[in-house]
Structures are given as C-alpha cells and as structure tokens.
Scaffold this motif. Sequence first.
Motif, PDB file in Angstrom:
ATOM      1  N   ALA A 149       0.829  -1.211   0.000  1.00 20.10           N
ATOM      2  CA  ALA A 149       0.000   0.000   0.000  1.00 20.10           C
ATOM      3  C   ALA A 149       0.861   1.257   0.000  1.00 20.10           C
ATOM      4  CB  ALA A 149      -0.935  -0.006   1.202  1.00 20.10           C
ATOM      5  N   ALA A 150       2.030   1.169   0.637  1.00 19.74           N
ATOM      6  CA  ALA A 150       2.917   2.335   0.689  1.00 19.74           C
ATOM      7  C   ALA A 150       3.400   2.744  -0.698  1.00 19.74           C
ATOM      8  CB  ALA A 150       4.107   2.035   1.598  1.00 19.74           C
ATOM      9  N   LEU A 151       3.449   1.800  -1.622  1.00 15.73           N
ATOM     10  CA  LEU A 151       3.852   2.125  -2.994  1.00 15.73           C
ATOM     11  C   LEU A 151       2.897   3.135  -3.618  1.00 15.73           C
ATOM     12  CD1 LEU A 151       4.632  -1.493  -4.275  1.00 15.73           C
ATOM     13  CD2 LEU A 151       6.303   0.261  -3.651  1.00 15.73           C
ATOM     14  N   PHE A 152       1.645   3.099  -3.175  1.00 16.11           N
ATOM     15  CA  PHE A 152       0.612   3.984  -3.717  1.00 16.11           C
ATOM     16  C   PHE A 152       0.315   5.163  -2.788  1.00 16.11           C
ATOM     17  CE2 PHE A 152       0.179  -0.144  -5.551  1.00 16.11           C
ATOM     18  CZ  PHE A 152      -0.310   0.036  -6.824  1.00 16.11           C
ATOM     19  N   GLY A 153       1.024   5.228  -1.660  1.00 16.20           N
ATOM     20  CA  GLY A 153       0.808   6.313  -0.708  1.00 16.20           C
ATOM     21  C   GLY A 153      -0.503   6.213   0.031  1.00 16.20           C
ATOM     22  N   ILE A 154      -1.008   4.984   0.229  1.00 16.81           N
ATOM     23  CA  ILE A 154      -2.312   4.778   0.861  1.00 16.81           C
ATOM     24  C   ILE A 154      -2.138   4.243   2.278  1.00 16.81           C
ATOM     25  CG2 ILE A 154      -4.521   3.570   0.694  1.00 16.81           C
ATOM     26  CD1 ILE A 154      -3.999   5.627  -1.512  1.00 16.81           C
ATOM     27  N   PRO A 155      -2.660   4.940   3.292  1.00 21.58           N
ATOM     28  CA  PRO A 155      -2.624   4.398   4.653  1.00 21.58           C
ATOM     29  C   PRO A 155      -3.697   3.322   4.815  1.00 21.58           C
ATOM     30  CG  PRO A 155      -3.731   6.524   4.644  1.00 21.58           C
ATOM     31  CD  PRO A 155      -3.245   6.288   3.237  1.00 21.58           C
ATOM     32  N   THR A 156      -3.309   2.149   5.265  1.00 17.53           N
ATOM     33  CA  THR A 156      -4.265   1.042   5.364  1.00 17.53           C
ATOM     34  C   THR A 156      -4.987   0.987   6.707  1.00 17.53           C
ATOM     35  OG1 THR A 156      -2.450  -0.425   6.041  1.00 17.53           O
ATOM     36  CG2 THR A 156      -3.038  -0.385   3.700  1.00 17.53           C
ATOM     37  N   ASP A 157      -4.713   1.958   7.589  1.00 16.22           N
ATOM     38  CA  ASP A 157      -5.427   1.967   8.868  1.00 16.22           C
ATOM     39  C   ASP A 157      -6.761   2.701   8.763  1.00 16.22           C
ATOM     40  OD1 ASP A 157      -4.226   4.422   8.450  1.00 16.22           O
ATOM     41  OD2 ASP A 157      -3.817   4.788  10.581  1.00 16.22           O
ATOM     42  N   ARG A 158      -7.072   3.211   7.568  1.00 17.69           N
ATOM     43  CA  ARG A 158      -8.355   3.864   7.320  1.00 17.69           C
ATOM     44  C   ARG A 158      -9.027   3.190   6.135  1.00 17.69           C
ATOM     45  NH1 ARG A 158     -10.667   5.895  10.977  1.00 17.69           N
ATOM     46  NH2 ARG A 158     -11.950   7.068   9.494  1.00 17.69           N
ATOM     47  N   PRO A 159     -10.371   3.253   6.032  1.00 19.43           N
ATOM     48  CA  PRO A 159     -11.062   2.588   4.926  1.00 19.43           C
ATOM     49  C   PRO A 159     -10.638   3.139   3.566  1.00 19.43           C
ATOM     50  CG  PRO A 159     -12.603   3.159   6.676  1.00 19.43           C
ATOM     51  CD  PRO A 159     -11.325   3.840   7.010  1.00 19.43           C
ATOM     52  N   TYR A 160     -10.551   2.266   2.592  1.00 19.17           N
ATOM     53  CA  TYR A 160     -10.219   2.678   1.229  1.00 19.17           C
ATOM     54  C   TYR A 160     -10.760   1.633   0.259  1.00 19.17           C
ATOM     55  CZ  TYR A 160      -6.630  -0.917   1.489  1.00 19.17           C
ATOM     56  OH  TYR A 160      -5.998  -2.122   1.632  1.00 19.17           O
ATOM     57  N   ARG A 161     -10.997   2.045  -0.979  1.00 16.49           N
ATOM     58  CA  ARG A 161     -11.369   1.151  -2.074  1.00 16.49           C
ATOM     59  C   ARG A 161     -10.765   1.699  -3.355  1.00 16.49           C
ATOM     60  NH1 ARG A 161     -15.802  -2.219  -0.823  1.00 16.49           N
ATOM     61  NH2 ARG A 161     -15.409  -3.251  -2.819  1.00 16.49           N
ATOM     62  N   ALA A 162     -10.545   0.813  -4.324  1.00 16.34           N
ATOM     63  CA  ALA A 162      -9.860   1.202  -5.550  1.00 16.34           C
ATOM     64  C   ALA A 162     -10.689   0.854  -6.780  1.00 16.34           C
ATOM     65  CB  ALA A 162      -8.491   0.526  -5.627  1.00 16.34           C
ATOM     66  N   MET A 163     -10.459   1.603  -7.862  1.00 17.90           N
ATOM     67  CA  MET A 163     -11.167   1.396  -9.129  1.00 17.90           C
ATOM     68  C   MET A 163     -10.261   1.832 -10.282  1.00 17.90           C
ATOM     69  SD  MET A 163     -14.830   3.096 -10.262  1.00 17.90           S
ATOM     70  CE  MET A 163     -15.769   1.951  -9.252  1.00 17.90           C
ATOM     71  N   VAL A 164     -10.186   1.017 -11.319  1.00 20.79           N
ATOM     72  CA  VAL A 164      -9.463   1.437 -12.526  1.00 20.79           C
ATOM     73  C   VAL A 164     -10.477   2.007 -13.515  1.00 20.79           C
ATOM     74  CG1 VAL A 164      -7.587  -0.220 -12.234  1.00 20.79           C
ATOM     75  CG2 VAL A 164      -9.601  -0.858 -13.605  1.00 20.79           C
ATOM     76  N   PHE A 165      -9.984   2.854 -14.419  1.00 19.54           N
ATOM     77  CA  PHE A 165     -10.893   3.423 -15.419  1.00 19.54           C
ATOM     78  C   PHE A 165     -10.122   3.853 -16.652  1.00 19.54           C
ATOM     79  CE2 PHE A 165      -9.463   7.003 -12.891  1.00 19.54           C
ATOM     80  CZ  PHE A 165      -9.399   8.085 -13.768  1.00 19.54           C
ATOM     81  N   GLY A 166     -10.853   4.013 -17.736  1.00 16.33           N
ATOM     82  CA  GLY A 166     -10.246   4.443 -18.988  1.00 16.33           C
ATOM     83  C   GLY A 166     -11.219   4.253 -20.135  1.00 16.33           C
ATOM     84  N   HIS A 167     -10.724   4.436 -21.356  1.00 14.65           N
ATOM     85  CA  HIS A 167     -11.557   4.244 -22.540  1.00 14.65           C
ATOM     86  C   HIS A 167     -11.704   2.747 -22.806  1.00 14.65           C
ATOM     87  CE1 HIS A 167     -11.652   8.474 -23.706  1.00 14.65           C
ATOM     88  NE2 HIS A 167     -10.366   8.545 -23.415  1.00 14.65           N
ATOM     89  N   PRO A 168     -12.924   2.249 -22.883  1.00 12.31           N
ATOM     90  CA  PRO A 168     -13.110   0.804 -23.079  1.00 12.31           C
ATOM     91  C   PRO A 168     -12.725   0.344 -24.474  1.00 12.31           C
ATOM     92  CG  PRO A 168     -15.223   1.936 -23.147  1.00 12.31           C
ATOM     93  CD  PRO A 168     -14.205   2.965 -22.759  1.00 12.31           C
ATOM     94  N   ALA A 169     -12.202  -0.877 -24.550  1.00 11.98           N
ATOM     95  CA  ALA A 169     -11.894  -1.498 -25.836  1.00 11.98           C
ATOM     96  C   ALA A 169     -12.949  -2.548 -26.180  1.00 11.98           C
ATOM     97  CB  ALA A 169     -10.515  -2.141 -25.794  1.00 11.98           C
ATOM     98  N   VAL A 170     -14.113  -2.422 -25.579  1.00 11.32           N
ATOM     99  CA  VAL A 170     -15.217  -3.355 -25.817  1.00 11.32           C
ATOM    100  C   VAL A 170     -16.513  -2.566 -25.769  1.00 11.32           C
ATOM    101  CG1 VAL A 170     -15.333  -3.901 -23.345  1.00 11.32           C
ATOM    102  CG2 VAL A 170     -16.338  -5.493 -25.002  1.00 11.32           C
ATOM    103  N   ARG A 171     -17.501  -3.018 -26.548  1.00 14.22           N
ATOM    104  CA  ARG A 171     -18.815  -2.383 -26.526  1.00 14.22           C
ATOM    105  C   ARG A 171     -19.874  -3.459 -26.310  1.00 14.22           C
ATOM    106  NH1 ARG A 171     -23.197  -1.836 -29.613  1.00 14.22           N
ATOM    107  NH2 ARG A 171     -24.442   0.080 -29.407  1.00 14.22           N
ATOM    108  N   TYR A 172     -20.786  -3.209 -25.396  1.00 14.81           N
ATOM    109  CA  TYR A 172     -21.867  -4.152 -25.107  1.00 14.81           C
ATOM    110  C   TYR A 172     -23.120  -3.746 -25.867  1.00 14.81           C
ATOM    111  CZ  TYR A 172     -18.664  -5.723 -21.553  1.00 14.81           C
ATOM    112  OH  TYR A 172     -17.549  -6.204 -20.922  1.00 14.81           O
ATOM    113  N   ALA A 173     -23.752  -4.717 -26.493  1.00 16.46           N
ATOM    114  CA  ALA A 173     -24.876  -4.440 -27.392  1.00 16.46           C
ATOM    115  C   ALA A 173     -26.220  -4.413 -26.693  1.00 16.46           C
ATOM    116  CB  ALA A 173     -24.915  -5.481 -28.514  1.00 16.46           C
ATOM    117  N   ARG A 174     -26.280  -4.980 -25.483  1.00 17.99           N
ATOM    118  CA  ARG A 174     -27.571  -5.053 -24.793  1.00 17.99           C
ATOM    119  C   ARG A 174     -27.347  -5.255 -23.294  1.00 17.99           C
ATOM    120  NH1 ARG A 174     -26.393  -8.912 -27.882  1.00 17.99           N
ATOM    121  NH2 ARG A 174     -27.653  -8.001 -29.559  1.00 17.99           N
ATOM    122  N   THR A 175     -28.401  -5.109 -22.532  1.00 16.55           N
ATOM    123  CA  THR A 175     -28.309  -5.325 -21.090  1.00 16.55           C
ATOM    124  C   THR A 175     -28.317  -6.820 -20.794  1.00 16.55           C
ATOM    125  OG1 THR A 175     -30.701  -5.371 -20.718  1.00 16.55           O
ATOM    126  CG2 THR A 175     -29.639  -3.204 -20.714  1.00 16.55           C
TER     127      THR A 175
END
Length: 273
Positions: free
Chosen positions: A235-261
């Motif tokens: 966690a220190a590599l990312f500068g995140i203290p683990t003694d407090r709550p945290y969650r992570a998410m990646v994001f970007g332009h998708p390389a896939v398209r969904y046609a329906r639900t």
Amino acid sequence: MESIHFTLTQDACILCEACIHDCPSRIIRMVEGFPGILAEDEASCIRCQHCLAVCPTGAISILGLNPSDSLPLGDKPEIDPDALGRFVRGRRTVRQYRPESVDRAVMERLLADTAHAPTGGNTCDLTLTVIDNRPRLVTLLDQVIVAVERALQSGAALPEFMADAVRQYREAQRDDLFRGAPHLLIASAGEKAYCGDADVVIALSYFEFLAHARGLGTMWCDFLKFIFDAVPGTAALFGIPTDRPYRAMVFGHPAVRYARTVQRDHAAQVVYG
C-alpha cells in the motif's frame, strides 16, 4: 472554531422559512425577524449547504459561498427515469481498455462531480488518489508483482489467485490486476469520517456512473485491496494508509462495446416488511 459566515440578504428574503425547516442541525431560527444562526450554535453546523441550496431566491450565503455560483435546478428531474434505468442496467464491469489516457479536463470534472457524493454526517473527509497515466501504473504493477513474489518465496500463505496472477504476468505478460487500464482511482477516508467504510464505496459508485455517462469504463479493483491486506508494504507504494477505509477502481476508454443489457431483474431477493 472558524465562523461559518452565514449571511442573509434581507431584501431578497421572502420569509418562507424553507431554510429553517430544512436545516439538519436545526440551528437556523428567526432572529430579529429574519432567519439567522446564533454564534453559540455555529459549532453545530455540519456544512451541508442545504440552506444555500433550498432558498428559492438565493438570499443565503454560507461558508463564504455565493449562491449565484451554484448550478440552478428545475422543479422536475432533468433525467428521464426510464432512460436512467436503462443506463443502470447497461453498466458493465470493463476488463478491456484502450491505451490512451482520459483527457485531463474530463478527469477533473469527474472528480469534482464525485466530490458531491454524500458522506456520513457530511464529514466530506475523503482523499481521491489518482494514478493518471499507464506508464506509472505499469511501474506500480511490476513493483506489486515483485512484492507478491517475495512474499510467496518467503513462505507466506497467500491465496492461489495471487500466485496465479504472478505466473500469468511473468509467463504471458497478462495484467490481471489493472486489466490494462490507464488510470487508477483510490478513495480513502480520513480520521474525521465515522462512516468511512460506506463513504469510500459511495464515492466510487458515484464516480463509476459519472464515468460511464461519459463513455468511459470502470472496474472495481478489490484484487489490489486483497494484496494490500496480505502483503505488507504494498500500500505504501501507492501512498495509501491502510489503517483507514479505502477502495480502488481502474478506469479508462473501453476497448469493448456491449450491445444489450443482461437479464437479472430477479437476481436480488426482495422482501416487503
């Protein structure tokens, strides 16, 4: 304690008392014929700005904020409910990304909008840490893989999926952690956040839908949290203290398209009490 700077433009006030009725802390009252907050009550203000938002004439300023700088809201929701329902149903976890970065102006707007996500007690004690380019994320990925390898070599009892992720990275250059996404967002709660576990999830949930509305893809990165919890120092590599709550998410332009639900109207058990 610093003053909350509650000010009222008396000429604009129509004495509707909407601010009095909507104040969560119930500290706004009639003072000399107009809504006001006594000095001894200012410490109870949770800085929610409801008084600024609810005033129909824009007569109230608080925390040094001018109501004319807020976005106006109409009497009816601006989003069609059926369209919103289709949008929610169409959201998918994206595990394929194009390499280009998200435009910085778009990213900053997403983060500014995400800052409006609710927090318990309106503490607003969140930090949004962004890794904003793929090369930096690749460097961090390699460092995490090395740390997991060393832990495995030292005899640490790590889950098999972590060992498999290391093998796939070394043998096939497959990124099972970030899935090739160019950006990582980590929401972490500060010491004042007494609902921190919920706050970080709500913030990323807001970000997820805001990102999808702009054609971007997201993926909750709990794999990273599992590694942080299991391998000391990662966690220190990312500068995140683990003694407090945290969650992570990646994001970007998708390389896939969904046609329906997908079809899961009855996936959740519904119980009426």
